[in-house]
Design an enzyme around this catalytic site. Structure first.
Site, PDB file in Angstrom:
ATOM      1  N   LYS A  33       7.563   0.306   7.860  1.00 18.01           N
ATOM      2  CA  LYS A  33       7.782  -0.266   6.525  1.00 18.01           C
ATOM      3  C   LYS A  33       6.534  -1.014   6.090  1.00 18.01           C
ATOM      4  O   LYS A  33       5.916  -1.721   6.881  1.00 18.01           O
ATOM      5  CB  LYS A  33       8.986  -1.209   6.546  1.00 18.01           C
ATOM      6  CG  LYS A  33      10.306  -0.469   6.627  1.00 18.01           C
ATOM      7  CD  LYS A  33      11.484  -1.392   6.490  1.00 18.01           C
ATOM      8  CE  LYS A  33      12.781  -0.656   6.724  1.00 18.01           C
ATOM      9  NZ  LYS A  33      13.322  -0.047   5.503  1.00 18.01           N
ATOM     10  N   SER A  34       6.173  -0.818   4.815  1.00 15.64           N
ATOM     11  CA  SER A  34       4.994  -1.473   4.266  1.00 15.64           C
ATOM     12  C   SER A  34       5.145  -1.567   2.755  1.00 15.64           C
ATOM     13  O   SER A  34       5.670  -0.648   2.122  1.00 15.64           O
ATOM     14  CB  SER A  34       3.742  -0.642   4.585  1.00 15.64           C
ATOM     15  OG  SER A  34       2.654  -1.057   3.783  1.00 15.64           O
ATOM     16  N   SER A  35       4.676  -2.675   2.200  1.00 17.27           N
ATOM     17  CA  SER A  35       4.700  -2.813   0.732  1.00 17.27           C
ATOM     18  C   SER A  35       3.880  -1.696   0.101  1.00 17.27           C
ATOM     19  O   SER A  35       4.163  -1.255  -1.012  1.00 17.27           O
ATOM     20  CB  SER A  35       4.131  -4.170   0.323  1.00 17.27           C
ATOM     21  OG  SER A  35       4.760  -5.206   1.043  1.00 17.27           O
ATOM     22  N   GLN A  37      -4.407  -8.382  13.409  1.00 13.49           N
ATOM     23  CA  GLN A  37      -4.222  -9.677  12.739  1.00 13.49           C
ATOM     24  C   GLN A  37      -3.499 -10.655  13.673  1.00 13.49           C
ATOM     25  O   GLN A  37      -3.880 -11.826  13.790  1.00 13.49           O
ATOM     26  CB  GLN A  37      -3.425  -9.471  11.450  1.00 13.49           C
ATOM     27  CG  GLN A  37      -2.939 -10.748  10.798  1.00 13.49           C
ATOM     28  CD  GLN A  37      -2.287 -10.472   9.461  1.00 13.49           C
ATOM     29  OE1 GLN A  37      -2.962 -10.256   8.471  1.00 13.49           O
ATOM     30  NE2 GLN A  37      -0.964 -10.475   9.421  1.00 13.49           N
ATOM     31  N   GLN A  56      -9.059 -11.922   0.986  1.00  7.08           N
ATOM     32  CA  GLN A  56      -8.984 -10.945   2.086  1.00  7.08           C
ATOM     33  C   GLN A  56      -9.115  -9.515   1.583  1.00  7.08           C
ATOM     34  O   GLN A  56      -9.030  -8.572   2.360  1.00  7.08           O
ATOM     35  CB  GLN A  56      -7.710 -11.145   2.909  1.00  7.08           C
ATOM     36  CG  GLN A  56      -6.424 -10.732   2.224  1.00  7.08           C
ATOM     37  CD  GLN A  56      -5.204 -11.129   3.040  1.00  7.08           C
ATOM     38  OE1 GLN A  56      -4.963 -12.300   3.259  1.00  7.08           O
ATOM     39  NE2 GLN A  56      -4.436 -10.148   3.512  1.00  7.08           N
ATOM     40  N   LEU A  78       8.679  -7.881  -0.666  1.00  6.25           N
ATOM     41  CA  LEU A  78       9.233  -7.979   0.686  1.00  6.25           C
ATOM     42  C   LEU A  78      10.198  -6.846   1.004  1.00  6.25           C
ATOM     43  O   LEU A  78      10.925  -6.360   0.141  1.00  6.25           O
ATOM     44  CB  LEU A  78       9.939  -9.333   0.830  1.00  6.25           C
ATOM     45  CG  LEU A  78       9.051 -10.554   0.549  1.00  6.25           C
ATOM     46  CD1 LEU A  78       9.855 -11.840   0.725  1.00  6.25           C
ATOM     47  CD2 LEU A  78       7.816 -10.582   1.434  1.00  6.25           C
ATOM     48  N   HIS A 120       9.465  -7.834   6.668  1.00  3.02           N
ATOM     49  CA  HIS A 120       9.336  -9.268   6.383  1.00  3.02           C
ATOM     50  C   HIS A 120      10.646  -9.998   6.700  1.00  3.02           C
ATOM     51  O   HIS A 120      10.637 -11.101   7.249  1.00  3.02           O
ATOM     52  CB  HIS A 120       9.017  -9.494   4.902  1.00  3.02           C
ATOM     53  CG  HIS A 120       7.766  -8.830   4.413  1.00  3.02           C
ATOM     54  ND1 HIS A 120       7.783  -7.740   3.578  1.00  3.02           N
ATOM     55  CD2 HIS A 120       6.454  -9.121   4.630  1.00  3.02           C
ATOM     56  CE1 HIS A 120       6.529  -7.390   3.294  1.00  3.02           C
ATOM     57  NE2 HIS A 120       5.708  -8.199   3.919  1.00  3.02           N
ATOM     58  N   VAL A 164       9.135  -2.940  12.205  1.00  2.00           N
ATOM     59  CA  VAL A 164      10.379  -2.392  11.633  1.00  2.00           C
ATOM     60  C   VAL A 164      10.019  -1.099  10.905  1.00  2.00           C
ATOM     61  O   VAL A 164       9.060  -1.063  10.116  1.00  2.00           O
ATOM     62  CB  VAL A 164      11.039  -3.403  10.675  1.00  2.00           C
ATOM     63  CG1 VAL A 164      12.267  -2.804  10.023  1.00  2.00           C
ATOM     64  CG2 VAL A 164      11.402  -4.678  11.427  1.00  2.00           C
TER      65      VAL A 164
HETATM   66  P1  AMP Z   1       2.093  -8.582   4.368  1.00  2.00           P
HETATM   67  O1  AMP Z   1       3.020  -9.009   3.276  1.00  2.00           O
HETATM   68  O2  AMP Z   1       1.852  -7.118   4.405  1.00  2.00           O
HETATM   69  O3  AMP Z   1       0.845  -9.414   4.445  1.00  2.00           O
HETATM   70  O4  AMP Z   1       2.862  -8.889   5.732  1.00  2.00           O
HETATM   71  C1  AMP Z   1       3.340 -10.167   6.026  1.00  2.00           C
HETATM   72  C2  AMP Z   1       3.815 -10.213   7.458  1.00  2.00           C
HETATM   73  O5  AMP Z   1       4.876  -9.280   7.627  1.00  2.00           O
HETATM   74  C3  AMP Z   1       2.719  -9.824   8.466  1.00  2.00           C
HETATM   75  O6  AMP Z   1       2.814 -10.657   9.601  1.00  2.00           O
HETATM   76  C4  AMP Z   1       3.063  -8.404   8.772  1.00  2.00           C
HETATM   77  O7  AMP Z   1       2.629  -7.983  10.054  1.00  2.00           O
HETATM   78  C5  AMP Z   1       4.573  -8.427   8.712  1.00  2.00           C
HETATM   79  N1  AMP Z   1       5.091  -7.077   8.483  1.00  2.00           N
HETATM   80  C6  AMP Z   1       4.757  -6.224   7.468  1.00  2.00           C
HETATM   81  N2  AMP Z   1       5.380  -5.047   7.632  1.00  2.00           N
HETATM   82  C7  AMP Z   1       6.103  -5.126   8.780  1.00  2.00           C
HETATM   83  C8  AMP Z   1       6.949  -4.234   9.497  1.00  2.00           C
HETATM   84  N3  AMP Z   1       7.174  -2.994   9.069  1.00  2.00           N
HETATM   85  N4  AMP Z   1       7.528  -4.666  10.629  1.00  2.00           N
HETATM   86  C9  AMP Z   1       7.293  -5.943  11.089  1.00  2.00           C
HETATM   87  N5  AMP Z   1       6.507  -6.836  10.454  1.00  2.00           N
HETATM   88  C10 AMP Z   1       5.922  -6.436   9.323  1.00  2.00           C
END
Ligand code: AMP
Length: 282
Positions: free
Chosen positions: A185-187, A154, A62, A34, A38, A177
């Site tokens: 931001k992304s994992s 999604q 998925q 996270l 998140h 974000v």
């Molecule tokens: P994930 O863990 O990538 O499946 O993301 C879980 C949730 O967090 C999803 O609804 C994503 O769209 C949201 N999310 C992931 N990254 C961001 C971000 N940078 N800004 C806002 N929401 C995010």
């Protein structure tokens, strides 16, 4: 105090106690590792509901063969700290075998709206997402569920599923974000080398360029997308999967803008596939 449930039965036990007290429940589905994106969803859910369940589950169905299921980053201890700090009280963290019956044969398939964008290059992805989100909504009996606009298709697909199946949950979309320099931001950003991390800025720069053109009055998809693609193609480490403009309500290709549109892209930076987007005219 944060409660960790690893089976649907454990989570349902906690939820049924909440529901018996008449409390409202917010759900935030995640795949873990996270970050502040998140966290913004969790904080919003905490602000709008009496109790919040965050799920941390890397959902195998998925992912297609050859995608990053095995290497997807995981750090449950850090996730628990972030979840507790953001004010949620229940984290659901099952293993695949806890959530899927070995002979499960029921899937949720949202058609049409899944045909473009990520649905094209990941044809089984949304079936996996909708099935697991449906399960999580049933387990949590959520009044509201929170999704980021980061994964805009999604969000649209989940809204459609909830509408079409008359589900008793309100879907709440939350803004993207970004890092200070603009990268969403992304994992998966953790996969990037230092050089790739710099190259990855082409995505947010292309978003900014597309937005600038549309705010200046440009209404031709070809012109907006052409300028964005040109910018991305100038980066040697970037390879475009897609850069497209679609209607925001039903994710159909648009040539000339005359309503709310989603401009979305997926771009490989080295081996890492990143996504970014903006919505115009909502
Ligand atoms: P994930 O863990 O990538 O499946 O993301 C879980 C949730 O967090 C999803 O609804 C994503 O769209 C949201 N999310 C992931 N990254 C961001 C971000 N940078 N800004 C806002 N929401 C995010």
């Amino acid at each position: 105090m944060l409660t960790v449930a690893t089976t649907p039965e454990q989570a349902k036990q906690v939820i049924s106690e909440w529901k018996a007290q008449g409390l409202t429940v917010g759900l935030v589905p995640t795949m873990g590792y996270l970050h502040e994106g998140h966290e913004s969803l969790i904080k919003r859910a905490v602000a709008e509901n009496d109790r919040v369940m965050v799920s941390v589950f890397v959902n195998p169905i998925q992912f297609a063969p050859g995608e990053d299921l095995e290497t997807y980053p995981r750090d449950f201890e850090a996730d628990k700290r972030l979840i507790e700090g953001a004010g949620a009280t229940l984290v659901f963290h099952p293993e695949p075998a806890d959530l899927y019956f070995p002979d499960a044969c029921t899937y949720v398939n949202v058609e049409g709206i899944t045909a473009e964008l990520c649905g094209k290059t990941r044809p089984t992805h949304f079936r996996g997402v909708c099935t697991v989100v449906n399960k999580l909504m049933n387990i949590s009996q959520a009044d509201r569920a929170y999704f980021g606009q980061k994964d805009a298709q999604q969000l649209a697909v989940i809204r459609r599923m909830v509408r079409d199946l008359n589900m008793n949950v309100q879907v709440v979309g939350c803004p993207i974000v970004r890092e200070e320099d603009g990268l969403a931001k992304s994992s998966r950003n953790t996969y990037l080398s230092a050089e790739e991390r710099t190259a990855a800025l082409v995505l947010s720069r292309a978003v900014a360029e597309g937005q600038r053109l549309m705010e200046a009055g440009e209404r031709s998809a070809a012109t907006v997308l052409g300028a964005m693609k040109q910018l991305i193609e100038a980066e040697p480490l970037a390879r475009i999967d897609y850069v497209e403009m679609v209607s925001w309500d039903d994710i159909k290709p648009v040539e000339t803008v005359d309503g709310p549109v989603l401009v979305a892209m997926a771009v490989y930076i080295g081996k890492t596939r990143l996504i970014d987007n903006f919505i115009f005219g909502e």
